[in-house]
Design a protein around this motif. Structure first.
Motif, PDB file in Angstrom:
ATOM      1  N   SER A   1      67.272 -27.142 -23.653  1.00 39.86           N
ATOM      2  CA  SER A   1      67.473 -25.837 -23.011  1.00 39.86           C
ATOM      3  C   SER A   1      67.219 -24.704 -23.999  1.00 39.86           C
ATOM      4  O   SER A   1      66.714 -23.648 -23.613  1.00 39.86           O
TER       5      SER A   1
ATOM      6  N   ILE B   1      63.663 -23.822 -23.975  1.00 35.61           N
ATOM      7  CA  ILE B   1      63.268 -22.938 -22.874  1.00 35.61           C
ATOM      8  C   ILE B   1      63.429 -21.491 -23.314  1.00 35.61           C
ATOM      9  O   ILE B   1      62.541 -20.661 -23.149  1.00 35.61           O
ATOM     10  N   GLU B   2      64.581 -21.200 -23.884  1.00 34.30           N
ATOM     11  CA  GLU B   2      64.906 -19.807 -24.237  1.00 34.30           C
ATOM     12  C   GLU B   2      63.958 -19.237 -25.286  1.00 34.30           C
ATOM     13  O   GLU B   2      63.539 -18.086 -25.182  1.00 34.30           O
TER      14      GLU B   2
ATOM     15  N   ARG C   1      67.299 -25.802 -15.948  1.00 26.70           N
ATOM     16  CA  ARG C   1      68.466 -25.994 -16.829  1.00 26.70           C
ATOM     17  C   ARG C   1      69.540 -26.849 -16.161  1.00 26.70           C
ATOM     18  O   ARG C   1      70.154 -27.697 -16.806  1.00 26.70           O
TER      19      ARG C   1
ATOM     20  N   ARG D   1      60.816 -17.846 -23.913  1.00 28.69           N
ATOM     21  CA  ARG D   1      60.950 -16.693 -23.024  1.00 28.69           C
ATOM     22  C   ARG D   1      61.419 -15.432 -23.751  1.00 28.69           C
ATOM     23  O   ARG D   1      61.604 -14.396 -23.136  1.00 28.69           O
TER      24      ARG D   1
ATOM     25  N   VAL E   1      63.823 -21.351 -13.981  1.00 30.03           N
ATOM     26  CA  VAL E   1      64.492 -21.640 -15.253  1.00 30.03           C
ATOM     27  C   VAL E   1      65.909 -22.119 -14.998  1.00 30.03           C
ATOM     28  O   VAL E   1      66.366 -23.113 -15.580  1.00 30.03           O
TER      29      VAL E   1
ATOM     30  N   ALA F   1      60.143 -28.022 -20.063  1.00 31.24           N
ATOM     31  CA  ALA F   1      61.110 -27.212 -20.797  1.00 31.24           C
ATOM     32  C   ALA F   1      60.618 -26.824 -22.183  1.00 31.24           C
ATOM     33  O   ALA F   1      60.910 -25.723 -22.657  1.00 31.24           O
TER      34      ALA F   1
ATOM     35  N   ALA G   1      57.750 -23.309 -20.176  1.00 30.68           N
ATOM     36  CA  ALA G   1      58.825 -22.486 -19.629  1.00 30.68           C
ATOM     37  C   ALA G   1      58.538 -20.993 -19.675  1.00 30.68           C
ATOM     38  O   ALA G   1      59.157 -20.225 -18.938  1.00 30.68           O
TER      39      ALA G   1
END
Length: 197
Positions: free
Chosen positions: A53, A56-57, A40, A60, A36, A24, A28
């Motif tokens: 989490s 992760i975002e 999550r 990306r 993904v 993560a 990711a």
């Protein structure tokens, strides 16, 4: 054939928490949307922090220069992982080391995040070890040792820049997910900058 959502989720459920967190926070960016989502869900089921989490975002999403520099400032404001100093901003360097034995030569480069004085020590240690152990293989020991000495000298010039150097910015860019996930956890941030290689 790519694995379905259910298969991805089962795979993630088999991983321990540390492996999930590593994926993560560091891996990711290249995951498919289904992966993904599965990741999550497993993170949420395990009761792991929502900040993971968020890590992760951030990997990306395209990041602008101002946001990147804000993450850089988070690292630069930490206590030095080597000497514990808090009075100077941290920066980064890459220290090279060459070791040789008859026909084998090993040229290793390691990233270091620390205060300027500790960065100088890392550069000097790589240089001294290379001087002592780098020459002893023909022909590459001599060639690689000279390259290493020049490399360390060049990197050392960047240790005392007022702003972040290229190594610091590169390290930050490579660790955006972890920085987002651990921005409220000084212990994990310190581990992140201590365990660099």
């Amino acid at each position: 054939m790519e694995p379905a959502f259910h298969d991805l989720k089962q795979t993630y459920q088999r991983f321990d928490n540390e492996k999930l967190i590593r994926i993560a926070t560091h891996e990711a960016e290249g995951l498919r949307p289904e992966a993904v989502q599965a990741l999550r869900e497993v993170i949420k089921e395990r009761g792991l922090s929502d900040d993971i989490s968020a890590g992760i975002e951030v990997q990306r999403t395209p990041i602008d220069e101002a946001t990147l520099l804000a993450y850089v400032d988070v690292i630069r404001g930490l206590r030095c992982p080597d000497c514990g100093a808090t009075g100077t901003k941290l920066n980064g360097t890459v220290a090279g080391t060459v070791t040789s034995f008859i026909v084998l030569t090993n040229y290793e480069k390691r990233v270091k995040i620390a205060c300027p004085a500790c960065l100088d020590k890392a550069s000097d240690a790589g240089t001294m070890k290379s001087i002592a152990l780098g020459w002893w293989a023909l022909p590459w020991g001599i060639v690689k040792t000279i390259q290493c000495l020049l490399f360390n000298h060049g990197m050392k010039k960047q240790n005392h820049l007022d702003g972040p150097n290229e190594t610091m910015v590169g390290f930050t860019r490579s660790n955006l997910g972890a920085l987002e996930a651990y921005k409220n956890d000084p212990i994990r941030l310190r581990e992140l900058i201590t365990d660099v290689s």
